[in-house]
Write a protein that holds these residues in place. Structure first.
Motif, PDB file in Angstrom:
ATOM      1  N   UNK A 167      -0.303 -74.353  32.436  1.00 16.55           N
ATOM      2  CA  UNK A 167      -1.149 -73.511  33.014  1.00 16.55           C
ATOM      3  C   UNK A 167      -2.105 -72.886  33.894  1.00 16.55           C
ATOM      4  N   UNK A 168      -2.064 -71.438  34.121  1.00 16.98           N
ATOM      5  CA  UNK A 168      -2.784 -71.221  35.202  1.00 16.98           C
ATOM      6  C   UNK A 168      -3.590 -69.071  34.952  1.00 16.98           C
ATOM      7  N   UNK A 169      -4.309 -69.884  35.983  1.00 17.77           N
ATOM      8  CA  UNK A 169      -5.104 -68.505  35.116  1.00 17.77           C
ATOM      9  C   UNK A 169      -4.511 -66.887  35.542  1.00 17.77           C
ATOM     10  N   UNK A 170      -5.240 -66.095  34.934  1.00 16.13           N
ATOM     11  CA  UNK A 170      -4.100 -65.085  34.860  1.00 16.13           C
ATOM     12  C   UNK A 170      -5.050 -64.232  36.120  1.00 16.13           C
TER      13      UNK A 170
ATOM     14  N   UNK B 248     -13.489 -69.007  37.321  1.00 17.61           N
ATOM     15  CA  UNK B 248     -12.628 -69.817  38.190  1.00 17.61           C
ATOM     16  C   UNK B 248     -12.139 -70.930  37.794  1.00 17.61           C
ATOM     17  N   UNK B 249     -11.964 -71.803  37.053  1.00 13.79           N
ATOM     18  CA  UNK B 249     -11.681 -72.471  35.958  1.00 13.79           C
ATOM     19  C   UNK B 249     -10.950 -72.179  35.172  1.00 13.79           C
TER      20      UNK B 249
ATOM     21  N   UNK C  70      -1.125 -76.988  36.480  1.00 19.40           N
ATOM     22  CA  UNK C  70      -2.009 -76.304  36.798  1.00 19.40           C
ATOM     23  C   UNK C  70      -2.363 -75.795  37.904  1.00 19.40           C
ATOM     24  N   UNK C  71      -2.621 -74.309  37.850  1.00 24.14           N
ATOM     25  CA  UNK C  71      -3.244 -73.314  39.177  1.00 24.14           C
ATOM     26  C   UNK C  71      -4.469 -73.259  38.483  1.00 24.14           C
ATOM     27  N   UNK C  72      -6.170 -73.413  39.333  1.00 22.23           N
ATOM     28  CA  UNK C  72      -7.150 -72.931  39.257  1.00 22.23           C
ATOM     29  C   UNK C  72      -7.663 -74.499  39.086  1.00 22.23           C
ATOM     30  N   UNK C  73      -9.088 -73.842  38.902  1.00 22.88           N
ATOM     31  CA  UNK C  73     -10.452 -75.599  39.688  1.00 22.88           C
ATOM     32  C   UNK C  73      -9.842 -75.727  37.548  1.00 22.88           C
ATOM     33  N   UNK C  74     -10.597 -77.341  37.921  1.00 20.07           N
ATOM     34  CA  UNK C  74     -10.347 -78.658  36.558  1.00 20.07           C
ATOM     35  C   UNK C  74     -11.763 -79.249  37.146  1.00 20.07           C
ATOM     36  N   UNK C  75     -12.193 -79.106  36.307  1.00 23.95           N
ATOM     37  CA  UNK C  75     -14.566 -79.853  35.904  1.00 23.95           C
ATOM     38  C   UNK C  75     -14.757 -79.837  34.534  1.00 23.95           C
TER      39      UNK C  75
ATOM     40  N   UNK D 196      -6.197 -76.176  42.857  1.00 19.30           N
ATOM     41  CA  UNK D 196      -7.052 -76.169  42.636  1.00 19.30           C
ATOM     42  C   UNK D 196      -8.224 -76.885  43.467  1.00 19.30           C
ATOM     43  N   UNK D 197      -9.636 -76.579  42.544  1.00 17.05           N
ATOM     44  CA  UNK D 197     -10.311 -77.764  43.373  1.00 17.05           C
ATOM     45  C   UNK D 197     -10.927 -78.732  41.820  1.00 17.05           C
ATOM     46  N   UNK D 198     -11.158 -80.162  42.008  1.00  8.66           N
ATOM     47  CA  UNK D 198     -11.345 -80.712  41.325  1.00  8.66           C
ATOM     48  C   UNK D 198     -12.967 -81.220  40.997  1.00  8.66           C
TER      49      UNK D 198
END
Length: 630
Positions: free
Chosen positions: A222-225, A33-34, A51-56, A70-72
């Motif tokens: 940046x994005x999740x494939x 998910x990140x 940015x597409x996707x969670x960051x943490x 995405x969700x921080x």
């Protein structure tokens, strides 16, 4: 007996095939998910990154990010703790992958690699282009075991061909990962026990993980494939707009609707259930203009209440933390988004359905929305405007030349500006709607079935009268027709009503009515009212009649001055307009008609040539013949 080189070729191919068979894709678990995650370390951004996707991170600060698709994740929580475990598991799978093909640390330069597990003993570098060839196998897996750090040169890139997928590419570096500016990287990357850095204008189609290290990015995309069996987000179920409201391009429950300048083009009905509509050129409206509340607006008001409540009750997937920075190239995928306060749209926002044409977007703004001039909502990869919904709990204001897509459901006044384009609808539960020289294109394909089908409506001048004719078919519960007329195409008065012929079935029915006192340049529109009282307008037409026999317009020229003397026009004010022989207006002046109905007007100066004089007064047009200025 086959030659020796044939056996060598077969042996080489068997090695490649064995690598493909033996390389299994490591599992990511919840870490999938990140797009950026560190087990221990800060994550910081410079500039505006998309940015597409969670960051943490599980231990550290996350700073300087704008809106993220995405969700921080704030450390530590259940999601970050689980991600640590899953990333360590992924690392173990990469470390144990075999067989291993050892390659030189200098990657790129047009190098082509097939699926397999690759080992690099020294510091790895990427320059130029590295090509990963899936050989038409969407399950081809590439694993890179890098014993030391991994660096890229300026504008280095990884290119995937023949069905290779970024989701099946894995990189592990036992050291720092740092990419130079404008690098294009693809795959899932782990910097083990060190930091991860992405440069200016880098693009990452994949994920960046740091185990015990910081992550920094600078104006990065940046994005999740996609792919590898991971379902794409489809968003929520599309809310029902309602059969009545679905026919409207512009609607308010309470408030007036006004077009400034009569230059707005609208596809769909226009109406208010608690106000009036005015200022629209009927020839620019492809739909019904409801000048005041009626059965249709009442039904639409009920539909709007239901739509507003449905959107309001949806649970959001993603919170956009900086509504004042909305836009700026932000890319959104199908989700329910929420913003905690008033939003300002600057630049572009992209809505990416990722190839799913039925995917739904809902953007909730807990306040007003201001769209700057030249701002744009852009639909990409199959997104449809009918599947985009904006719940704005305040006013919605647009600057000039803004481009917008979707159905707007507001809780305050709505205004458009010159040059605006809206592919969708604009609704508000309370407040006025004002438009100006805009184009609003509603999707009215889902409108409810009318109690009849219109065939035609036209008008023909006949001496000093206008013969109006219309035809219908498939009449079901039609009660009567209403004919309205206007001098200007904006303000209409009822001319007459005509009872329906009665009966049902597909038989065509034809009607007519003669207007004995038409305007010289008049407008007519027709509406149908069914037995339940619901009223639906069909269309507006313009009919020009012959000049009044009792009116005379004389013009003559002396020098370069045209003198005009007109009789037979009622006293009041009007306009005198002059055209050249190409039909271009060259002058326009206000005139005052005296109580005897006479005008004596001079127009000067003029270039030599032939002109046509036209006088507009009392809602009628009077023309003189050609005059020669010399």
């Amino acid at each position: 007996m086959k030659p020796l080189y044939s056996y060598l070729v077969l042996f080489s191919l068997s090695l490649i095939f064995s690598f493909q068979l033996s390389a299994q894709a490591p599992t990511l678990g919840t870490a999938a998910n990140f797009v950026f995650f560190s087990t221990v370390g800060a994550i910081s951004n410079t500039g505006i990154s998309q940015v597409t996707g969670d960051v943490g991170t599980n231990a550290g600060a996350v700073t300087n990010f704008g809106n993220v698709n995405g969700v921080m994740q704030t450390p530590p929580n259940g999601a970050t703790l689980q991600a640590v475990s899953d990333i360590n598991n992924t690392l173990a799978q990469i470390n144990s992958a075999s067989p291993v093909n050892t390659i030189a640390p200098a990657l790129g330069g047009g190098q082509i690699l097939f699926a397999g597990v690759y080992h690099v003993a020294g510091v790895a570098t990427l320059n130029g282009e590295l090509i990963l060839d899936g050989q038409n196998n969407a399950n081809a897996v590439f694993i890179f075991q890098l014993d030391m750090a991994f660096y890229s040169g300026f504008a280095a890139k990884v290119r995937l061909i023949n069905n290779a997928q970024a989701c099946n590419v894995f990189w592990r570096a036992n050291g720092e990962i740092s990419f130079a500016n404008e690098t294009l990287m693809k795959g899932n990357l782990i910097a083990n026990n060190d930091a991860f850095h992405l440069g200016v204008n880098d693009t990452l189609q994949g994920r960046a993980f740091a185990i015990n290290g910081a992550i920094t990015l600078d104006n990065t995309m940046a994005f999740i494939p996609t792919g590898c069996g991971v379902p794409l987000p489809t968003g929520p179920a599309a809310p029902a707009i309602g059969s009545a409201l679905g026919c409207y391009g512009i609607f308010t429950k309470t408030g007036d609707i006004t077009d400034s300048g009569a230059n707005t083009y609208v596809t769909g009905d226009i109406g208010s259930n608690g106000g009036t509509t005015g200022g629209y050129d009927p020839l620019k409206v492809k739909g019904n203009n409801h000048p005041s509340s009626d059965g249709s607006t009442g039904a639409a008001a009920g539909d709007l209440t239901t739509l507003y409540n449905t959107l309001d009750l949806m649970n959001s997937d993603i919170t956009l933390l900086y509504p004042a920075q909305f836009g700026n190239g932000l890319v959104l995928t199908p989700h329910v988004y929420t913003m905690g306060g008033a939003a300002s749209l600057t630049g572009d926002v992209y809505l990416n359905a990722q190839g799913l044409p039925d995917a739904v977007f809902v953007i909730e703004i807990n306040g007003a929305l201001t769209a700057a001039s030249l701002s744009r909502v852009i639909l990409v990869n199959g997104t449809q405007a009918k599947n985009v919904f904006w719940l704005i709990k305040g006013a919605a204001t647009r600057g000039t030349d803004a481009i917008f897509h979707g159905t707007v459901v507001a809780g305050g006044a709505i205004s458009t500006a010159t040059g605006d384009s809206i592919t969708g609808r604009i609704f508000t539960t309370v407040g006025a709607i004002t438009t100006q020289a805009s184009v609003i294109t509603g999707d009215i394909s889902g409108c409810g079935v009318l109690p009849l089908s219109w065939i035609y409506f036209n008008g023909t001048p006949a001496k000093n009268a206008v013969e109006l004719r219309w035809g219908t078919s498939n009449e079901i519960n039609n009660d009567f027709f209403t004919l309205e007329k206007s001098k200007d195409g904006v303000n209409f008065n009822i001319l007459t009503t005509v009872d329906a012929a009665g009966g049902t079935g597909s038989t065509d029915k034809h009607y007519s009515f003669t207007d004995p006192m038409p305007f010289t340049n008049g407008y007519y529109r027709i509406a149908q009212t069914d037995l339940s009282g619901r009223k639906n307008y069909y269309r507006t037409i313009q009919v020009k009649t012959a000049l009044s026999n009792h009116t005379k317009v004389n013009s003559y020229v002396q020098g370069n001055i045209i003198y005009t003397h007109t009789t037979g026009i009622s006293s009041g004010t009007g306009s005198l307009i002059m055209y050249n022989m190409e039909g271009r207006k060259v002058s326009s002046q206000n005139i005052v008609i005296n109580k005897e109905g006479n005008i004596y007007k001079t127009v000067k100066p003029l270039q030599k040539g032939v002109y046509l004089i036209r006088i507009i007064a009392g809602g009628e047009i009077f023309e003189t013949g050609k005059v020669l200025a010399y």
